[in-house]
Design a protein around this motif. Structure first.
Motif: not given
Length: 425
Positions: A38-62
């Motif tokens: 998700v970070g690569a798709l959204l351009g967010a850096g790092g695993l532990f970014t504070g973005s809720l979109a990345v957090q829940f996107g990672a949850y949905a992919v997992g």
């Protein structure tokens, strides 16, 4: 209120909460993979970014990755072990071993996904909410907190409102405990349905229990026939020798010597038979361990005593036992030879118990299409004392005959006890 607190914080609820935290820990590798994607798709850096979109996107992919991982054989045994220990559901409601068949694997995948998905949410809340709730409850007492972003978020421009932070923080903690208890109860409700045995598992368990019961019955028959016969024969010979010696100076020492020789032969032979039976027991234990480990078991202790040892058996039973063999015993199959030996052995044991001292005739006829074993002995003048639990010898003889497709008949007739066993070739 007290009953509600006990329900939320009781031992069962705490163990289910721990079960959810275990699920959250198992979800972490899948979440990290999802974060990279998700970070690569959204351009967010790092695993532990504070973005809720990345957090829940990672949850949905997992979650789909968890379902795929659950198709591996180890998934169900691992899930069952954790659920048995922590879910508070009776242990006998779970299946054992890897899932067999598409339906069982699908149910395992459903459970694994539910456990790790719910566990990830509850674990995240368990890590984040208690510090936040404690900070909120500390607002009325800490000027630094009141001037922080948390204080501005709470709206401390109204001084009386700061004291509402105390019950609000407590309610947050209670809500977390209630959510964990409710989620744990949901998992406990679904565990038997998703991790319970399928019809194929129940059939395999029934076959395993039947095999174990047959193995126990076989060992019981072997011990009863070998050790029981030896004890009966030794008792009979020792009693006869004692009675002869009690006769005084004119005692028949040759008879006593013969009886002691029979006792010696019987005990020596029985030691070998007992070692063979214990070898069967060790073989069954090793086979069970190998079956649990998915390996092939080791070889057994070899064949037991057969008709080649029959003369020694009859000789050890005493001088009043006569053996008659008709036909050639050499081509007799090994299984038939072994079972025939045990049948004669148990017949001699019954004769020693119920008609001790009476002559016994043993006949083996191998000349016809139906192999026959017959034994006869006169009934004693005084009937024997009945055993409290009844005899198992005749039942064992019948079981052995039926295993070979034959029949066994026994009973008194014209003052003679007769046993006849017929086995088709």
């Amino acid at each position: 209120m007290r009953r509600c607190a006990v329900a939320l914080l009781g031992r069962r609820a705490r163990r289910r909460w721990l079960h959810l935290i275990v699920g959250g820990a198992l979800f972490m590798p899948f979440w990290m993979v999802g974060s990279v994607v998700v970070g690569a798709l959204l351009g967010a850096g790092g695993l532990f970014t504070g973005s809720l979109a990345v957090q829940f996107g990672a949850y949905a992919v997992g979650l789909p990755l968890v379902a795929v991982a659950a198709l591996f054989p180890l998934a169900r045994p691992m899930s069952v072990a954790a659920a048995r220990a922590l879910c508070g559901v009776p242990a006998d409601r779970y299946a054992d071993g890897p899932a067999q068949g598409p339906a069982a694997r699908a149910r395992t995948a459903g459970w694994f996904t539910l456990h790790l998905g719910a566990g990830a949410l509850v674990s995240g809340a368990t890590l984040a909410l208690p510090p936040f709730a404690v900070s909120v409850m500390a607002l009325p007492f800490s000027p630094a907190l009141r001037e922080s972003e948390l204080g501005r978020l709470w709206g401390l421009d109204r001084p009386w409102w700061s004291w509402a932070a105390l019950p609000a923080g407590l309610l947050m903690l209670l809500a977390l405990a209630a959510a964990a208890a409710g989620t744990g109860a949901l998992l406990a409700l679904q565990a038997p349905r998703l991790l319970g045995p399928s019809p194929a598992d129940r059939l395999a368990a029934a076959e395993r229990r039947a095999a174990e019961a047959e193995s126990r019955n076989r060992l019981a028959r072997e011990l009863h026939d070998s050790v029981g016969h030896a004890l009966s024969a030794v008792t009979l010979q020792a009693g006869a020798a004692r009675r002869v010696l009690d006769g005084g100076a004119g005692a028949d020492l040759a008879f006593v010597r013969e009886a002691l020789t029979a006792i010696e032969e019987t005990t020596r032979r029985t030691v070998g038979e007992l070692d063979w039976v214990l070898g069967l027991l060790r073989q069954d234990e090793q086979a069970g361990e190998a079956r649990d480990a998915g390996e092939a078991g080791e070889g057994g202790p070899g064949p037991g005593p057969g008709l080649d040892a029959l003369e020694s058996l009859v000789r050890g039973a005493g001088p009043k036992v006569a053996l008659t063999v008709s036909g050639d015993l050499a081509p007799v199959p090994e299984a038939l030879s072994r079972e025939a030996y045990r049948i004669v052995q148990e017949g001699l044991t019954n004769a020693a118990r119920h008609a001790g001292g009476e002559p016994v005739s043993v006949r083996l006829d191998a000349r016809t299409e139906e192999w026959e074993i017959s034994m006869e002995n006169p009934l004693p003048a005084r009937p024997p004392v009945a055993r409290p639990n009844g005899g198992r010898g005749l039942r064992g003889i019948g079981e052995r005959a039926r295993l070979l497709g034959g029949t066994a008949e026994a009973g008194p007739a014209d003052g003679v006890w007769r046993l006849v066993v017929r086995i088709p070739r």
